[in-house]
Enzyme design. Structure first.
Site, PDB file in Angstrom:
ATOM      1  N   ALA A 131       5.672 -59.413  24.197  1.00  0.00           N
ATOM      2  CA  ALA A 131       5.141 -58.173  23.627  1.00  0.00           C
ATOM      3  C   ALA A 131       4.023 -58.442  22.622  1.00  0.00           C
ATOM      4  O   ALA A 131       3.871 -57.730  21.638  1.00  0.00           O
ATOM      5  CB  ALA A 131       6.264 -57.382  22.956  1.00  0.00           C
ATOM      6  N   ALA A 132       3.234 -59.477  22.888  1.00  0.00           N
ATOM      7  CA  ALA A 132       2.186 -59.844  21.924  1.00  0.00           C
ATOM      8  C   ALA A 132       0.832 -59.230  22.257  1.00  0.00           C
ATOM      9  O   ALA A 132      -0.068 -59.225  21.430  1.00  0.00           O
ATOM     10  CB  ALA A 132       2.061 -61.363  21.846  1.00  0.00           C
ATOM     11  N   ARG A 179      -5.998 -50.811  26.763  1.00  0.00           N
ATOM     12  CA  ARG A 179      -6.237 -49.652  27.631  1.00  0.00           C
ATOM     13  C   ARG A 179      -5.459 -48.405  27.216  1.00  0.00           C
ATOM     14  O   ARG A 179      -5.698 -47.318  27.709  1.00  0.00           O
ATOM     15  CB  ARG A 179      -5.899 -50.023  29.095  1.00  0.00           C
ATOM     16  N   LYS A 200      18.161 -22.592   7.446  1.00  0.00           N
ATOM     17  CA  LYS A 200      17.987 -23.964   6.961  1.00  0.00           C
ATOM     18  C   LYS A 200      19.094 -24.273   5.994  1.00  0.00           C
ATOM     19  O   LYS A 200      19.385 -23.465   5.111  1.00  0.00           O
ATOM     20  CB  LYS A 200      16.632 -24.115   6.266  1.00  0.00           C
ATOM     21  N   ASN A 202      28.650  -9.841   8.347  1.00  0.00           N
ATOM     22  CA  ASN A 202      27.443  -9.410   9.045  1.00  0.00           C
ATOM     23  C   ASN A 202      26.301  -9.281   8.045  1.00  0.00           C
ATOM     24  O   ASN A 202      26.434  -8.576   7.045  1.00  0.00           O
ATOM     25  CB  ASN A 202      27.685  -8.066   9.743  1.00  0.00           C
ATOM     26  N   ALA A 251      19.859  -6.530   9.034  1.00  0.00           N
ATOM     27  CA  ALA A 251      18.546  -6.926   9.544  1.00  0.00           C
ATOM     28  C   ALA A 251      17.551  -7.131   8.404  1.00  0.00           C
ATOM     29  O   ALA A 251      17.661  -6.509   7.347  1.00  0.00           O
ATOM     30  CB  ALA A 251      18.029  -5.856  10.497  1.00  0.00           C
ATOM     31  N   ARG A 298      18.580  -0.889  -6.116  1.00  0.00           N
ATOM     32  CA  ARG A 298      17.283  -0.391  -5.701  1.00  0.00           C
ATOM     33  C   ARG A 298      16.966   0.870  -6.512  1.00  0.00           C
ATOM     34  O   ARG A 298      17.855   1.466  -7.095  1.00  0.00           O
ATOM     35  CB  ARG A 298      17.272  -0.076  -4.213  1.00  0.00           C
TER      36      ARG A 298
HETATM   37  C1  UD1 Z   1       1.115 -60.440  34.456  1.00  0.00           C
HETATM   38  C2  UD1 Z   1       1.309 -61.551  35.493  1.00  0.00           C
HETATM   39  C3  UD1 Z   1       1.105 -60.975  36.890  1.00  0.00           C
HETATM   40  C4  UD1 Z   1       2.072 -59.828  37.102  1.00  0.00           C
HETATM   41  C5  UD1 Z   1       1.933 -58.765  35.987  1.00  0.00           C
HETATM   42  C6  UD1 Z   1       3.047 -57.758  36.103  1.00  0.00           C
HETATM   43  C7  UD1 Z   1       0.668 -63.711  34.531  1.00  0.00           C
HETATM   44  C8  UD1 Z   1      -0.372 -64.726  34.414  1.00  0.00           C
HETATM   45  N1  UD1 Z   1       0.371 -62.629  35.249  1.00  0.00           N
HETATM   46  O1  UD1 Z   1      -0.241 -59.992  34.578  1.00  0.00           O
HETATM   47  O2  UD1 Z   1       1.329 -61.987  37.875  1.00  0.00           O
HETATM   48  O3  UD1 Z   1       1.846 -59.240  38.383  1.00  0.00           O
HETATM   49  O4  UD1 Z   1       2.041 -59.381  34.689  1.00  0.00           O
HETATM   50  O5  UD1 Z   1       2.852 -56.678  35.228  1.00  0.00           O
HETATM   51  O6  UD1 Z   1       1.735 -63.909  34.008  1.00  0.00           O
HETATM   52  N2  UD1 Z   1       1.568 -61.298  26.757  1.00  0.00           N
HETATM   53  C9  UD1 Z   1       1.852 -61.982  25.599  1.00  0.00           C
HETATM   54  N3  UD1 Z   1       1.039 -62.972  25.208  1.00  0.00           N
HETATM   55  C10 UD1 Z   1      -0.055 -63.338  25.929  1.00  0.00           C
HETATM   56  C11 UD1 Z   1      -0.350 -62.644  27.113  1.00  0.00           C
HETATM   57  C12 UD1 Z   1       0.483 -61.619  27.496  1.00  0.00           C
HETATM   58  O7  UD1 Z   1       2.832 -61.693  24.933  1.00  0.00           O
HETATM   59  O8  UD1 Z   1      -0.750 -64.262  25.494  1.00  0.00           O
HETATM   60  C13 UD1 Z   1       2.453 -60.229  27.164  1.00  0.00           C
HETATM   61  C14 UD1 Z   1       1.777 -58.876  27.167  1.00  0.00           C
HETATM   62  O9  UD1 Z   1       1.952 -58.210  25.933  1.00  0.00           O
HETATM   63  C15 UD1 Z   1       2.524 -58.153  28.283  1.00  0.00           C
HETATM   64  C16 UD1 Z   1       2.920 -59.287  29.219  1.00  0.00           C
HETATM   65  O10 UD1 Z   1       2.838 -60.478  28.477  1.00  0.00           O
HETATM   66  O11 UD1 Z   1       3.711 -57.526  27.822  1.00  0.00           O
HETATM   67  C17 UD1 Z   1       2.035 -59.367  30.433  1.00  0.00           C
HETATM   68  O12 UD1 Z   1       0.707 -59.612  30.029  1.00  0.00           O
HETATM   69  P1  UD1 Z   1      -0.506 -58.881  30.715  1.00  0.00           P
HETATM   70  O13 UD1 Z   1      -1.748 -59.311  30.067  1.00  0.00           O
HETATM   71  O14 UD1 Z   1      -0.238 -57.430  30.808  1.00  0.00           O
HETATM   72  O15 UD1 Z   1      -0.426 -59.568  32.149  1.00  0.00           O
HETATM   73  P2  UD1 Z   1      -0.969 -59.013  33.502  1.00  0.00           P
HETATM   74  O16 UD1 Z   1      -2.421 -59.280  33.602  1.00  0.00           O
HETATM   75  O17 UD1 Z   1      -0.517 -57.613  33.676  1.00  0.00           O
END
Ligand code: UD1
Ligand code: CA
Length: 487
Positions: A13-14, A19, A361, A387, A390, A450
């Site tokens: 998740a890095a 996009r 509230k 009751n 109103a 009143r």
């Molecule tokens: C990756 C796969 C691809 C697969 C696709 C599925 C690789 C090289 N490619 O491509 O084969 O079909 O996922 O969705 O593995 N992330 C990091 N650190 C990094 C790079 C990425 O934590 O340095 C994490 C991203 O946050 C993401 C996940 O890895 O959650 C996938 O990275 P992303 O760049 O989305 O890979 P894709 O190009 O989609």
């Protein structure tokens, strides 16, 4: 489950999630009341890993803070530069090693942006991996459009040989519709060795996790693929179109589970549930209903249409029509709406009523008590079977402090009353219409607060001579009509 208990699950998740075009990190976006990474962590927890590591990088403070709130057992590993998925997993394993953990057994890798992935699928992947004696098992899927995904390459015998990224794939390989979901099961020890051998000689100059397959295979180990039964489960979120689609799919999954458990959902397309919503059998949910947070609906309740409930409980056989409630507790058989707004701290006892254009509230409303029309009830406690007339207002705010109003049981308050808090009315109290109640009213009393009514005869004819009102009244001004002289 414990027989197949993985040594670790690593969640990636890095990434920045450019996009999404958002101020918020991609994995913190919400669908159905839980963040994207929250869904993944929940699925990961289901397989009971010994260690759960999330690799954070972009917006790492926010993501790490969110994770520690969500699941204090999660470890985070910081990947300062996003040098690829292989590098990310290496970072996670180094974090574990720093704490004296060498993963012995299965390591699962999951992306933080695949919120529809279920714990069951992860479990099935781990089981297939063990059963087949693989060093690596990729969760693959057959998708209608494979653009952008890594392709799973198999030899003539069907064995998996490699994963090739879209941008590195040949025209022939791009025809392949079986894609890499980004979810893997690895043998932990072989993974550590193989990650040390991954190079950056690809079009992005990154360390690809997918290269581990070829490395392990060349060393003579088994590599396999488990095909996901439902390709929707592995959908990764990269933009807000996909976010909306994933939300729709997850919502449908929640609705289907509710419907199969006995809930009537009249229009699934306009009904939205969060993951923490619980609905008992024989509840009916009408179109345009949104149930947010931890709502609970008891059997026989009918909710909607056009209703949004947040962290609200609805009792058995209650009715909530075209209303909004937040942090409210609606008792059995209560009727709410149409057009009511129940704010936090509202509790309505069984058989009560909150009617049309009523706002409440921080109000404890007793059993069988009714607030039927056009009223504001704030910071109040009302007994049973009372009751409220109103158009009444519980005047709770003096501009500085909030004060409470207490009204007893079996009271009948007149229409258009103001209860100027702090004020207390006993049991069985009546109040006159139009009263401004500023003093406490003892039990059994009638309160009248009143001005006395005065009728000024002939005023219209005197002050508005010749007007339509004067003509309608048919009166002569006083003093100009002989018959009235001397009265
Ligand atoms: C990756 C796969 C691809 C697969 C696709 C599925 C690789 C090289 N490619 O491509 O084969 O079909 O996922 O969705 O593995 N992330 C990091 N650190 C990094 C790079 C990425 O934590 O340095 C994490 C991203 O946050 C993401 C996940 O890895 O959650 C996938 O990275 P992303 O760049 O989305 O890979 P894709 O190009 O989609
Ligand atoms: Ca992706």
């Amino acid at each position: 489950m414990s027989a197949n208990r993985p040594a670790a699950v690593v969640v990636l998740a890095a990434g920045e999630g450019t996009r999404m075009k958002s101020r918020t990190a991609k994995v913190l976006h919400d669908i159905c009341g839980r963040s994207l990474v929250g869904h993944v962590v929940t699925a990961a927890r289901q397989v009971e890993p010994e260690h759960l590591v999330v690799v954070v990088g972009h917006a790492r403070e926010q993501v790490a803070a969110h994770l520690s709130e969500l699941d204090p057992g999660v470890r985070t590993a910081v990947q300062y530069e996003q040098n690829g998925t292989g590098h990310a997993v290496r970072t996670a394993l180094e974090e574990l090693r720093d704490r004296g953990v060498e993963p012995d057994g299965t390591v699962l890798v999951v992306c933080g942006d695949t919120p529809l992935l279920t714990g069951d699928t992860l479990q099935a992947l781990a089981e297939a991996h063990t059963r087949e004696g693989n060093a690596v098992t990729v969760l693959s899927a057959e998708v209608p459009d494979a653009t952008g995904y890594g392709r799973v390459v198999r030899d003539s015998g069907g064995a998996v040989t490699a994963i090739v990224e879209h941008r590195d794939a040949s025209a022939e390989q791009r025809e392949i519709r079986e894609i890499n979901s980004g979810v893997f099961a690895f043998d932990g020890k072989l993974l550590v060795d193989a990650l040390g051998k991954v190079r950056r000689d690809n079009s992005q100059g990154e360390e690809y996790l997918t290269d581990v397959l070829g490395i392990v295979r060349t060393a003579g180990h088994r590599v396999g693929a488990a095909v996901a039964a439902d390709h929707h489960e592995v959908v990764g979120i990269n933009n807000r179109v996909q976010l909306a689609e994933a939300r729709r799919l997850l919502n449908l999954r929640l609705l289907e589970r509710a419907m199969l458990a006995g809930v009537t959902v009249v229009d699934p397309a306009s009904t939205w549930l969060d993951v923490d919503v619980t609905v008992e059998p024989d509840v009916t949910v009408l179109p345009g209903t949104q149930l947010v947070g931890a709502c609970h609906l008891s059997t026989g309740a009918v909710v909607g249409p056009q209703t949004r409930l947040t962290d609200t409980t609805v009792g058995a056989d209650a009715r909530v029509v075209s209303s909004v409630a937040e942090g409210a507790d609606i008792g059995d058989g209560v009727s709410v709406g149409p057009f009511a707004f129940l704010r936090p701290g509202t509790r309505v006892g069984s058989g009560g009523k909150i009617g049309t254009f009523v706002e409440t509230k921080n109000a404890e409303i007793g059993e069988g008590t009714k607030v039927p029309h056009l009223s504001y009830v704030g910071d109040a406690e009302i007994g049973d079977h009372t009751n409220i007339g109103a158009a009444s207002v519980f005047v709770n705010y003096d501009g500085v402090h909030k004060h409470r109003t207490t009204i007893g049981s079996h009271c009948r308050t007149g229409a258009d009353n103001m209860f100027v808090a702090p004020v207390t009315l006993g049991d069985g109290v009546y109040t006159a219409a139009g009263s401004v109640i500023t003093k406490d009213v003892p039990s059994g009393s009638l309160a009248v607060a009143r001005g006395q009514q005065r009728n000024i005869a002939g005023w219209v004819a005197r002050k508005r001579p010749g007007s339509a009102a004067a003509k309608a009244a048919g009166e002569q001004p006083e003093g100009e009509s002989g018959s009235h002289q001397g009265d």
